[in-house]
Design a protein around this motif. Structure first.
Motif, PDB file in Angstrom:
ATOM      1  N   THR A  23       0.799  -1.222   0.000  1.00 16.49           N
ATOM      2  CA  THR A  23       0.000   0.000   0.000  1.00 16.49           C
ATOM      3  C   THR A  23       0.839   1.283   0.000  1.00 16.49           C
ATOM      4  O   THR A  23       0.434   2.279  -0.592  1.00 16.49           O
ATOM      5  N   LYS A  24       1.986   1.264   0.620  1.00 14.60           N
ATOM      6  CA  LYS A  24       2.807   2.477   0.646  1.00 14.60           C
ATOM      7  C   LYS A  24       3.495   2.733  -0.688  1.00 14.60           C
ATOM      8  O   LYS A  24       3.578   3.854  -1.151  1.00 14.60           O
ATOM      9  N   ARG A  25       4.001   1.665  -1.311  1.00 17.71           N
ATOM     10  CA  ARG A  25       4.661   1.794  -2.615  1.00 17.71           C
ATOM     11  C   ARG A  25       3.666   1.752  -3.770  1.00 17.71           C
ATOM     12  O   ARG A  25       3.996   2.081  -4.900  1.00 17.71           O
ATOM     13  N   GLU A  26       2.425   1.315  -3.472  1.00 14.91           N
ATOM     14  CA  GLU A  26       1.352   1.200  -4.454  1.00 14.91           C
ATOM     15  C   GLU A  26       1.730   0.335  -5.655  1.00 14.91           C
ATOM     16  O   GLU A  26       1.537   0.709  -6.806  1.00 14.91           O
ATOM     17  N   ILE A  27       2.285  -0.843  -5.341  1.00 15.67           N
ATOM     18  CA  ILE A  27       2.616  -1.811  -6.392  1.00 15.67           C
ATOM     19  C   ILE A  27       2.236  -3.217  -5.919  1.00 15.67           C
ATOM     20  O   ILE A  27       2.150  -3.483  -4.714  1.00 15.67           O
ATOM     21  N   TRP A  28       2.015  -4.083  -6.888  1.00 12.05           N
ATOM     22  CA  TRP A  28       1.759  -5.489  -6.561  1.00 12.05           C
ATOM     23  C   TRP A  28       3.083  -6.202  -6.374  1.00 12.05           C
ATOM     24  O   TRP A  28       3.933  -6.188  -7.262  1.00 12.05           O
ATOM     25  N   LEU A  29       3.269  -6.809  -5.204  1.00 13.41           N
ATOM     26  CA  LEU A  29       4.451  -7.627  -4.960  1.00 13.41           C
ATOM     27  C   LEU A  29       4.210  -9.036  -5.513  1.00 13.41           C
ATOM     28  O   LEU A  29       5.132  -9.719  -5.929  1.00 13.41           O
ATOM     29  N   ARG A  30       2.930  -9.452  -5.487  1.00 15.43           N
ATOM     30  CA  ARG A  30       2.517 -10.739  -6.062  1.00 15.43           C
ATOM     31  C   ARG A  30       1.104 -10.531  -6.598  1.00 15.43           C
ATOM     32  O   ARG A  30       0.209 -10.126  -5.873  1.00 15.43           O
ATOM     33  N   LEU A  31       0.902 -10.775  -7.889  1.00 10.19           N
ATOM     34  CA  LEU A  31      -0.406 -10.569  -8.510  1.00 10.19           C
ATOM     35  C   LEU A  31      -1.440 -11.574  -8.010  1.00 10.19           C
ATOM     36  O   LEU A  31      -1.097 -12.717  -7.683  1.00 10.19           O
ATOM     37  N   PRO A  32      -2.717 -11.188  -7.981  1.00  9.79           N
ATOM     38  CA  PRO A  32      -3.778 -12.140  -7.660  1.00  9.79           C
ATOM     39  C   PRO A  32      -3.861 -13.222  -8.743  1.00  9.79           C
ATOM     40  O   PRO A  32      -3.634 -12.946  -9.921  1.00  9.79           O
ATOM     41  N   VAL A  33      -4.194 -14.442  -8.322  1.00  8.70           N
ATOM     42  CA  VAL A  33      -4.315 -15.572  -9.248  1.00  8.70           C
ATOM     43  C   VAL A  33      -5.543 -16.389  -8.854  1.00  8.70           C
ATOM     44  O   VAL A  33      -5.722 -16.716  -7.676  1.00  8.70           O
ATOM     45  N   ALA A  34      -6.382 -16.722  -9.829  1.00 11.08           N
ATOM     46  CA  ALA A  34      -7.521 -17.611  -9.593  1.00 11.08           C
ATOM     47  C   ALA A  34      -7.299 -18.875 -10.417  1.00 11.08           C
ATOM     48  O   ALA A  34      -6.971 -18.798 -11.601  1.00 11.08           O
ATOM     49  N   THR A  35      -7.445 -20.018  -9.769  1.00  5.69           N
ATOM     50  CA  THR A  35      -7.287 -21.300 -10.451  1.00  5.69           C
ATOM     51  C   THR A  35      -8.553 -22.127 -10.233  1.00  5.69           C
ATOM     52  O   THR A  35      -8.961 -22.335  -9.100  1.00  5.69           O
ATOM     53  N   PHE A  36      -9.155 -22.555 -11.336  1.00  2.00           N
ATOM     54  CA  PHE A  36     -10.337 -23.402 -11.256  1.00  2.00           C
ATOM     55  C   PHE A  36      -9.991 -24.761 -11.839  1.00  2.00           C
ATOM     56  O   PHE A  36      -9.501 -24.847 -12.967  1.00  2.00           O
ATOM     57  N   THR A  37     -10.198 -25.815 -11.069  1.00  2.00           N
ATOM     58  CA  THR A  37     -10.001 -27.178 -11.565  1.00  2.00           C
ATOM     59  C   THR A  37     -11.311 -27.936 -11.433  1.00  2.00           C
ATOM     60  O   THR A  37     -12.081 -27.712 -10.502  1.00  2.00           O
ATOM     61  N   HIS A  40     -12.898 -33.435 -13.951  1.00  2.00           N
ATOM     62  CA  HIS A  40     -12.427 -34.098 -15.168  1.00  2.00           C
ATOM     63  C   HIS A  40     -10.971 -33.760 -15.492  1.00  2.00           C
ATOM     64  O   HIS A  40     -10.450 -34.205 -16.506  1.00  2.00           O
ATOM     65  N   GLY A  41     -10.355 -32.941 -14.654  1.00  3.89           N
ATOM     66  CA  GLY A  41      -8.938 -32.621 -14.835  1.00  3.89           C
ATOM     67  C   GLY A  41      -8.638 -31.324 -15.557  1.00  3.89           C
ATOM     68  O   GLY A  41      -7.487 -30.980 -15.770  1.00  3.89           O
ATOM     69  N   CYS A  42      -9.666 -30.591 -15.957  1.00  5.42           N
ATOM     70  CA  CYS A  42      -9.441 -29.308 -16.628  1.00  5.42           C
ATOM     71  C   CYS A  42      -8.938 -28.284 -15.615  1.00  5.42           C
ATOM     72  O   CYS A  42      -9.274 -28.349 -14.439  1.00  5.42           O
ATOM     73  N   GLU A  43      -8.150 -27.345 -16.101  1.00  5.24           N
ATOM     74  CA  GLU A  43      -7.655 -26.281 -15.235  1.00  5.24           C
ATOM     75  C   GLU A  43      -7.701 -24.968 -15.996  1.00  5.24           C
ATOM     76  O   GLU A  43      -7.256 -24.891 -17.140  1.00  5.24           O
ATOM     77  N   HIS A  44      -8.269 -23.950 -15.375  1.00 10.03           N
ATOM     78  CA  HIS A  44      -8.314 -22.607 -15.944  1.00 10.03           C
ATOM     79  C   HIS A  44      -7.658 -21.675 -14.944  1.00 10.03           C
ATOM     80  O   HIS A  44      -7.937 -21.742 -13.748  1.00 10.03           O
ATOM     81  N   ILE A  45      -6.800 -20.783 -15.447  1.00 11.33           N
ATOM     82  CA  ILE A  45      -6.065 -19.870 -14.570  1.00 11.33           C
ATOM     83  C   ILE A  45      -6.249 -18.436 -15.058  1.00 11.33           C
ATOM     84  O   ILE A  45      -6.163 -18.171 -16.263  1.00 11.33           O
ATOM     85  N   ALA A  46      -6.493 -17.534 -14.126  1.00  8.06           N
ATOM     86  CA  ALA A  46      -6.572 -16.111 -14.421  1.00  8.06           C
ATOM     87  C   ALA A  46      -5.563 -15.399 -13.526  1.00  8.06           C
ATOM     88  O   ALA A  46      -5.459 -15.706 -12.343  1.00  8.06           O
ATOM     89  N   VAL A  47      -4.830 -14.455 -14.117  1.00  2.00           N
ATOM     90  CA  VAL A  47      -3.807 -13.719 -13.375  1.00  2.00           C
ATOM     91  C   VAL A  47      -4.031 -12.228 -13.584  1.00  2.00           C
ATOM     92  O   VAL A  47      -4.263 -11.802 -14.714  1.00  2.00           O
ATOM     93  N   SER A  48      -3.983 -11.462 -12.551  1.00  2.48           N
ATOM     94  CA  SER A  48      -4.114  -9.996 -12.474  1.00  2.48           C
ATOM     95  C   SER A  48      -5.465  -9.643 -11.884  1.00  2.48           C
ATOM     96  O   SER A  48      -6.408 -10.445 -11.907  1.00  2.48           O
ATOM     97  N   THR A  49      -5.574  -8.460 -11.366  1.00  2.00           N
ATOM     98  CA  THR A  49      -6.799  -8.053 -10.687  1.00  2.00           C
ATOM     99  C   THR A  49      -8.014  -8.092 -11.611  1.00  2.00           C
ATOM    100  O   THR A  49      -9.054  -8.633 -11.252  1.00  2.00           O
ATOM    101  N   ALA A  50      -7.878  -7.545 -12.798  1.00  2.00           N
ATOM    102  CA  ALA A  50      -9.013  -7.499 -13.730  1.00  2.00           C
ATOM    103  C   ALA A  50      -9.411  -8.897 -14.189  1.00  2.00           C
ATOM    104  O   ALA A  50     -10.600  -9.235 -14.209  1.00  2.00           O
ATOM    105  N   ASP A  51      -8.437  -9.718 -14.567  1.00  2.00           N
ATOM    106  CA  ASP A  51      -8.740 -11.068 -15.053  1.00  2.00           C
ATOM    107  C   ASP A  51      -9.338 -11.947 -13.957  1.00  2.00           C
ATOM    108  O   ASP A  51     -10.267 -12.710 -14.208  1.00  2.00           O
ATOM    109  N   VAL A  52      -8.816 -11.844 -12.737  1.00  2.00           N
ATOM    110  CA  VAL A  52      -9.349 -12.634 -11.620  1.00  2.00           C
ATOM    111  C   VAL A  52     -10.772 -12.188 -11.299  1.00  2.00           C
ATOM    112  O   VAL A  52     -11.667 -13.018 -11.123  1.00  2.00           O
ATOM    113  N   ALA A  53     -11.021 -10.879 -11.270  1.00  2.00           N
ATOM    114  CA  ALA A  53     -12.367 -10.372 -10.985  1.00  2.00           C
ATOM    115  C   ALA A  53     -13.353 -10.850 -12.040  1.00  2.00           C
ATOM    116  O   ALA A  53     -14.458 -11.297 -11.720  1.00  2.00           O
TER     117      ALA A  53
END
Length: 79
Positions: A23-37, A40-53
Motif C-alpha cells: 500500500t505504501k509503494r502502491e505496487i503489486w508484490l505478487r499478482l492475484p491468481v484464480a485457479t479453477f479445476t 475431469h482434470g481441466c484447469e483454468h487460470i486467471a492472473v491480475s486483478t481485472a482477469d481474476v475479478a
C-alpha cells in the motif's frame, strides 16, 4: 506466485490467491491468481486483478462450454 495451498492441489474447485499489494509503494508484490479445476482434470487460470475479478464472476459457466468431460446435460445446467 507462491506455492499453492495444499487442499487446492488435492481437490477440484476454485482457489483464489488474493496476491500481495504494497500500500505504501502502491505496487503489486505478487499478482492475484484464480485457479479453477474440475473433476475431469481441466484447469483454468486467471492472473491480475481485472482477469481474476472477471473470471470469478462465473467460472462454472465459462468452464462448462469447454470441458471435454462434461455431458451435454451438465453443460446446459451450467447456463
Amino acid at each position: 506466485m507462491a506455492s499453492r495451498w495444499a487442499p487446492a492441489e488435492q481437490f477440484f474447485g476454485l482457489h483464489v490467491d488474493l496476491g500481495d499489494y504494497h500500500t505504501k509503494r502502491e505496487i503489486w508484490l505478487r499478482l492475484p491468481v484464480a485457479t479453477f479445476t474440475c473433476r475431469h482434470g481441466c484447469e483454468h487460470i486467471a492472473v491480475s486483478t481485472a482477469d481474476v475479478a472477471d473470471f470469478t464472476q462465473s467460472p462454472t459457466e465459462t468452464h462448462a462450454r469447454t470441458c471435454p468431460g462434461a455431458t451435454t446435460h451438465a453443460q446446459e445446467s451450467h447456463g
